[in-house]
Write an enzyme that holds these catalytic residues in place. Sequence first.
Site, PDB file in Angstrom:
ATOM      1  N   ALA A 232     -17.667  -0.737  -1.480  1.00 51.64           N
ATOM      2  CA  ALA A 232     -16.722  -1.430  -0.612  1.00 51.64           C
ATOM      3  C   ALA A 232     -17.115  -2.892  -0.398  1.00 51.64           C
TER       4      ALA A 232
ATOM      5  N   GLY B 107      -6.594   0.527   4.467  1.00 51.71           N
ATOM      6  CA  GLY B 107      -8.009   0.899   4.483  1.00 51.71           C
ATOM      7  C   GLY B 107      -8.498   1.529   3.184  1.00 51.71           C
TER       8      GLY B 107
ATOM      9  N   VAL C 203     -24.343   9.567  -5.566  1.00 50.93           N
ATOM     10  CA  VAL C 203     -24.263   9.219  -4.148  1.00 50.93           C
ATOM     11  C   VAL C 203     -23.397  10.212  -3.366  1.00 50.93           C
TER      12      VAL C 203
ATOM     13  N   GLU D 134       0.857  -1.195   0.000  1.00 54.27           N
ATOM     14  CA  GLU D 134       0.000   0.000   0.000  1.00 54.27           C
ATOM     15  C   GLU D 134       0.891   1.242   0.000  1.00 54.27           C
ATOM     16  N   GLY D 135       0.541   2.189  -0.896  1.00 56.56           N
ATOM     17  CA  GLY D 135       1.388   3.366  -1.073  1.00 56.56           C
ATOM     18  C   GLY D 135       1.000   4.580  -0.246  1.00 56.56           C
TER      19      GLY D 135
ATOM     20  N   ASP E 282     -12.813  -1.747  -7.189  1.00 58.16           N
ATOM     21  CA  ASP E 282     -13.181  -0.627  -8.057  1.00 58.16           C
ATOM     22  C   ASP E 282     -12.430  -0.614  -9.383  1.00 58.16           C
TER      23      ASP E 282
ATOM     24  N   HIS F 269     -42.079  -5.971  16.877  1.00 59.53           N
ATOM     25  CA  HIS F 269     -42.890  -4.751  16.928  1.00 59.53           C
ATOM     26  C   HIS F 269     -42.511  -3.954  18.175  1.00 59.53           C
TER      27      HIS F 269
ATOM     28  N   GLY G 272       3.473  -0.158  -5.447  1.00 59.63           N
ATOM     29  CA  GLY G 272       3.831  -1.396  -6.130  1.00 59.63           C
ATOM     30  C   GLY G 272       3.752  -1.242  -7.639  1.00 59.63           C
TER      31      GLY G 272
ATOM     32  N   ALA H 230     -18.576  15.855  -8.307  1.00 60.30           N
ATOM     33  CA  ALA H 230     -18.795  14.443  -7.940  1.00 60.30           C
ATOM     34  C   ALA H 230     -19.570  13.779  -9.068  1.00 60.30           C
TER      35      ALA H 230
HETATM   36  P1  FAD Z   1      -9.676   1.495  -2.715  1.00 60.86           P
HETATM   37  O1  FAD Z   1     -10.417   1.569  -1.453  1.00 60.86           O
HETATM   38  O2  FAD Z   1      -9.614   2.690  -3.581  1.00 60.86           O
HETATM   39  O3  FAD Z   1      -8.196   1.058  -2.314  1.00 60.86           O
HETATM   40  C1  FAD Z   1      -7.166   0.992  -3.235  1.00 60.86           C
HETATM   41  C2  FAD Z   1      -5.872   1.274  -2.511  1.00 60.86           C
HETATM   42  O4  FAD Z   1      -4.805   0.925  -3.379  1.00 60.86           O
HETATM   43  C3  FAD Z   1      -5.646   2.740  -2.153  1.00 60.86           C
HETATM   44  O5  FAD Z   1      -5.391   2.864  -0.775  1.00 60.86           O
HETATM   45  C4  FAD Z   1      -4.433   3.165  -2.975  1.00 60.86           C
HETATM   46  O6  FAD Z   1      -3.577   4.052  -2.274  1.00 60.86           O
HETATM   47  C5  FAD Z   1      -3.743   1.830  -3.189  1.00 60.86           C
HETATM   48  N1  FAD Z   1      -2.925   1.777  -4.399  1.00 60.86           N
HETATM   49  C6  FAD Z   1      -3.282   2.129  -5.653  1.00 60.86           C
HETATM   50  N2  FAD Z   1      -2.274   1.874  -6.508  1.00 60.86           N
HETATM   51  C7  FAD Z   1      -1.278   1.343  -5.758  1.00 60.86           C
HETATM   52  C8  FAD Z   1       0.022   0.884  -6.066  1.00 60.86           C
HETATM   53  N3  FAD Z   1       0.489   0.877  -7.313  1.00 60.86           N
HETATM   54  N4  FAD Z   1       0.795   0.442  -5.047  1.00 60.86           N
HETATM   55  C9  FAD Z   1       0.347   0.438  -3.773  1.00 60.86           C
HETATM   56  N5  FAD Z   1      -0.868   0.856  -3.426  1.00 60.86           N
HETATM   57  C10 FAD Z   1      -1.676   1.288  -4.411  1.00 60.86           C
HETATM   58  N6  FAD Z   1     -18.693   2.447  -0.780  1.00 60.86           N
HETATM   59  C11 FAD Z   1     -19.587   1.818  -0.008  1.00 60.86           C
HETATM   60  O7  FAD Z   1     -19.812   0.623  -0.190  1.00 60.86           O
HETATM   61  N7  FAD Z   1     -20.260   2.473   0.981  1.00 60.86           N
HETATM   62  C12 FAD Z   1     -20.063   3.776   1.220  1.00 60.86           C
HETATM   63  O8  FAD Z   1     -20.679   4.339   2.128  1.00 60.86           O
HETATM   64  C13 FAD Z   1     -19.127   4.481   0.427  1.00 60.86           C
HETATM   65  N8  FAD Z   1     -18.895   5.791   0.638  1.00 60.86           N
HETATM   66  C14 FAD Z   1     -17.976   6.437  -0.133  1.00 60.86           C
HETATM   67  C15 FAD Z   1     -17.771   7.789   0.081  1.00 60.86           C
HETATM   68  C16 FAD Z   1     -16.858   8.486  -0.682  1.00 60.86           C
HETATM   69  C17 FAD Z   1     -16.634   9.955  -0.430  1.00 60.86           C
HETATM   70  C18 FAD Z   1     -16.106   7.794  -1.673  1.00 60.86           C
HETATM   71  C19 FAD Z   1     -15.064   8.520  -2.485  1.00 60.86           C
HETATM   72  C20 FAD Z   1     -16.304   6.451  -1.896  1.00 60.86           C
HETATM   73  C21 FAD Z   1     -17.241   5.753  -1.138  1.00 60.86           C
HETATM   74  N9  FAD Z   1     -17.508   4.406  -1.344  1.00 60.86           N
HETATM   75  C22 FAD Z   1     -18.442   3.765  -0.583  1.00 60.86           C
HETATM   76  C23 FAD Z   1     -16.807   3.639  -2.369  1.00 60.86           C
HETATM   77  C24 FAD Z   1     -15.675   2.807  -1.723  1.00 60.86           C
HETATM   78  O9  FAD Z   1     -14.781   3.669  -1.060  1.00 60.86           O
HETATM   79  C25 FAD Z   1     -14.947   1.991  -2.777  1.00 60.86           C
HETATM   80  O10 FAD Z   1     -15.859   1.233  -3.523  1.00 60.86           O
HETATM   81  C26 FAD Z   1     -13.940   1.047  -2.131  1.00 60.86           C
HETATM   82  O11 FAD Z   1     -13.013   1.765  -1.361  1.00 60.86           O
HETATM   83  C27 FAD Z   1     -13.220   0.231  -3.187  1.00 60.86           C
HETATM   84  O12 FAD Z   1     -12.275  -0.590  -2.582  1.00 60.86           O
HETATM   85  P2  FAD Z   1     -10.967  -1.038  -3.362  1.00 60.86           P
HETATM   86  O13 FAD Z   1     -10.207  -1.886  -2.405  1.00 60.86           O
HETATM   87  O14 FAD Z   1     -11.313  -1.581  -4.681  1.00 60.86           O
HETATM   88  O15 FAD Z   1     -10.162   0.315  -3.648  1.00 60.86           O
HETATM   89  P1  NAI Z   2     -22.249   8.577  -9.205  1.00 54.79           P
HETATM   90  O1  NAI Z   2     -21.987   7.732 -10.379  1.00 54.79           O
HETATM   91  O2  NAI Z   2     -23.017   8.044  -8.054  1.00 54.79           O
HETATM   92  O3  NAI Z   2     -23.008   9.917  -9.639  1.00 54.79           O
HETATM   93  C1  NAI Z   2     -22.472  10.794 -10.557  1.00 54.79           C
HETATM   94  C2  NAI Z   2     -23.575  11.719 -11.038  1.00 54.79           C
HETATM   95  O4  NAI Z   2     -22.981  12.736 -11.824  1.00 54.79           O
HETATM   96  C3  NAI Z   2     -24.613  11.031 -11.907  1.00 54.79           C
HETATM   97  O5  NAI Z   2     -25.890  11.428 -11.517  1.00 54.79           O
HETATM   98  C4  NAI Z   2     -24.260  11.503 -13.313  1.00 54.79           C
HETATM   99  O6  NAI Z   2     -25.371  11.541 -14.179  1.00 54.79           O
HETATM  100  C5  NAI Z   2     -23.734  12.884 -13.009  1.00 54.79           C
HETATM  101  N1  NAI Z   2     -22.842  13.453 -14.021  1.00 54.79           N
HETATM  102  C6  NAI Z   2     -21.916  12.811 -14.760  1.00 54.79           C
HETATM  103  N2  NAI Z   2     -21.275  13.691 -15.555  1.00 54.79           N
HETATM  104  C7  NAI Z   2     -21.799  14.903 -15.296  1.00 54.79           C
HETATM  105  C8  NAI Z   2     -21.542  16.208 -15.793  1.00 54.79           C
HETATM  106  N3  NAI Z   2     -20.606  16.426 -16.703  1.00 54.79           N
HETATM  107  N4  NAI Z   2     -22.273  17.238 -15.307  1.00 54.79           N
HETATM  108  C9  NAI Z   2     -23.245  17.023 -14.364  1.00 54.79           C
HETATM  109  N5  NAI Z   2     -23.524  15.800 -13.864  1.00 54.79           N
HETATM  110  C10 NAI Z   2     -22.802  14.756 -14.315  1.00 54.79           C
HETATM  111  O7  NAI Z   2     -20.783   9.077  -8.743  1.00 54.79           O
HETATM  112  P2  NAI Z   2     -20.282   9.740  -7.419  1.00 54.79           P
HETATM  113  O8  NAI Z   2     -21.392  10.356  -6.660  1.00 54.79           O
HETATM  114  O9  NAI Z   2     -19.129  10.576  -7.815  1.00 54.79           O
HETATM  115  O10 NAI Z   2     -19.752   8.501  -6.604  1.00 54.79           O
HETATM  116  C11 NAI Z   2     -18.694   7.693  -7.137  1.00 54.79           C
HETATM  117  C12 NAI Z   2     -18.797   6.282  -6.665  1.00 54.79           C
HETATM  118  O11 NAI Z   2     -18.551   6.188  -5.278  1.00 54.79           O
HETATM  119  C13 NAI Z   2     -20.162   5.696  -6.940  1.00 54.79           C
HETATM  120  O12 NAI Z   2     -19.979   4.694  -7.906  1.00 54.79           O
HETATM  121  C14 NAI Z   2     -20.621   5.104  -5.666  1.00 54.79           C
HETATM  122  O13 NAI Z   2     -20.913   3.775  -5.827  1.00 54.79           O
HETATM  123  C15 NAI Z   2     -19.449   5.255  -4.698  1.00 54.79           C
HETATM  124  N6  NAI Z   2     -19.987   5.810  -3.459  1.00 54.79           N
HETATM  125  C16 NAI Z   2     -20.828   5.032  -2.713  1.00 54.79           C
HETATM  126  C17 NAI Z   2     -21.419   5.526  -1.577  1.00 54.79           C
HETATM  127  C18 NAI Z   2     -22.355   4.664  -0.835  1.00 54.79           C
HETATM  128  O14 NAI Z   2     -22.415   3.484  -1.099  1.00 54.79           O
HETATM  129  N7  NAI Z   2     -23.115   5.195   0.114  1.00 54.79           N
HETATM  130  C19 NAI Z   2     -21.150   6.870  -1.092  1.00 54.79           C
HETATM  131  C20 NAI Z   2     -20.291   7.624  -1.983  1.00 54.79           C
HETATM  132  C21 NAI Z   2     -19.727   7.079  -3.092  1.00 54.79           C
END
Ligand code: FAD
Ligand code: NAI
Length: 466
Positions: free
Chosen positions: A321, A39, A184, A33-34, A313, A445, A115, A271
């Site tokens: 996640a 997490g 979202v 992890e970089g 992702d 309930h 990595g 976003a």
């Molecule tokens: P990541 O969590 O992105 O982890 C990848 C890791 O790899 C990073 O730490 C990065 O530093 C590391 N990495 C990358 N390249 C390298 C390399 N070459 N060498 C070493 N390390 C490297 N999802 C939900 O299900 N529920 C939520 O409520 C939710 N809320 C979110 C809120 C926000 C604001 C955002 C941005 C995302 C949210 N998500 C949520 C989405 C969720 O964070 C991702 O789907 C999830 O983290 C994906 O996990 P991952 O392990 O694939 O990647």
């Molecule tokens: P998103 O894909 O949920 O929503 C992006 C929105 O932006 C869409 O409604 C889309 O139509 C709109 N859009 C795209 N291009 C646009 C433009 N040029 N101008 C105006 N609107 C535009 O992406 P978001 O909110 O950035 O979240 C990214 C990812 O993170 C999602 O895939 C989501 O699954 C994950 N995430 C999950 C959460 C959760 O599970 N509670 C919380 C936050 C993020």
Amino acid sequence: MAQYDVVIIGGGPGGYNAAIRAGQLGLKTAIVEGRGKLGGTCLNVGCMPSKALLHASEYYEAAAGGEFAKLGIEVKPKLNLPQMMAQKAESVEALTKGVEFLMKKNKVEYVKGWGRIDGAGKVVVKAEDGSEKTLETKNIVIATGSEPTPLPGVTIDNSRIIDSTGALSLPEVPKSLVVVGAGVIGLELGSVWKRLGAEVTVVEYLDRILPGTDLEVANAFQKILTKQGFKFQLGAKVTGAEAGAKGVKLTHEPVAGGDAVTIEADYVLVAIGRRPFTQGLGLESVGITPDKRGVIANDHYKTGVDGVWVIGDVTSGPMLAHKAEDEAVACIELIAGKAGHMNYDIIPGVIYTKPEVATVGKTEEDLKAAGVAYKVGKFPFLANSRAKINHEGDGFVKILADAKTDRILGAHAVGPNVGDMIAEVCVAMEFGGASEDIARTCHPHPTRSEAIRQAAMGVEGWTMQA
Ligand code: FAD
Ligand code: NAI
């Protein structure tokens, strides 16, 4: 040179869960992890810090917005934003340390640094001090996650024009915040700053919010957010944003054609989705080419190159996640010679606003497009006694079941606590359950979960309490 069974690149929910499962199965494992902390996006700048702010801001608004007063609790809250941010940072730190502990517990080596795949079976890790070491391994699991998608013409400076990471650490409550993208992130983080006092305007390209979510739920949710004070500009194309010292001028025009509009705001949150992250990963050294969206394709987590696997992702599917976590388990079990499997038809999605939105399975739009005959059962929270007594009557639950077999095909809800409640439907669906199975299951309930039962009764037309 160390020889491993598995080297995992990326320490997010995909990577760290893969590492735990590999450790449990006795595989010699390293996780690379970089970012200096385990997490991933989720713990550091995603799921967890956003939920910390949603939780705290929900209490603040309940106190400031009159909800406490209605319950007979009179207080005058004073916002201490630095403390709100500090408690978020403390919780995040504890969680990342917890993951580090889990690595030790499962005998996984945590290698700090970025990595890079260097041909089959080799991962070169570059540490912060610039030194490099090579890990030799039978299997590489790519779990490098995603990053925010940039918006052409709008430069994220993380000062006035911010992405989700910037929106998790603003130094002040904006008077006005424009959110680009009604997805979202926009609605969760928009809610945080709205509750703390910002005027929030959401600019969305499509003519609806939350594309992909059941339309009836999305429309009902938009009405609720509008009642809370959100403003929506739908069908609007952002054409530019200019940041100054004190704010941003954002220009958009109707997608359908028409005059451009300029809005001024203290901050603009972009976003509009996330894209896979593979920068500097050395994919070319093993002949892997991501598609034009940056996605690394997989077939049961295999990349097509022997011994190189991909999860989370950075590969196809929803960027969630729990999806990354389930893929991690299935992928490692396949590596260990077991029957790793994950059901892509049952991945719940939750939006942690107030009220929450929760969905699983097919939407009505999906079923119509596929020509599947289905029945609908619906129940409003206004008729749920617990929600009613708590003044949480906004929203409803909808269950979709096959018209012939009654098998549950989907469930969609907006309402209090639905994010936790949807797990009940997921379990029923995993067992191939029918709506009648839920309808005839005794529910406690008074709980909001009774709304799910009443909606399930509604599939066969015998909802009792509405
Ligand atoms: P990541 O969590 O992105 O982890 C990848 C890791 O790899 C990073 O730490 C990065 O530093 C590391 N990495 C990358 N390249 C390298 C390399 N070459 N060498 C070493 N390390 C490297 N999802 C939900 O299900 N529920 C939520 O409520 C939710 N809320 C979110 C809120 C926000 C604001 C955002 C941005 C995302 C949210 N998500 C949520 C989405 C969720 O964070 C991702 O789907 C999830 O983290 C994906 O996990 P991952 O392990 O694939 O990647
Ligand atoms: P998103 O894909 O949920 O929503 C992006 C929105 O932006 C869409 O409604 C889309 O139509 C709109 N859009 C795209 N291009 C646009 C433009 N040029 N101008 C105006 N609107 C535009 O992406 P978001 O909110 O950035 O979240 C990214 C990812 O993170 C999602 O895939 C989501 O699954 C994950 N995430 C999950 C959460 C959760 O599970 N509670 C919380 C936050 C993020």
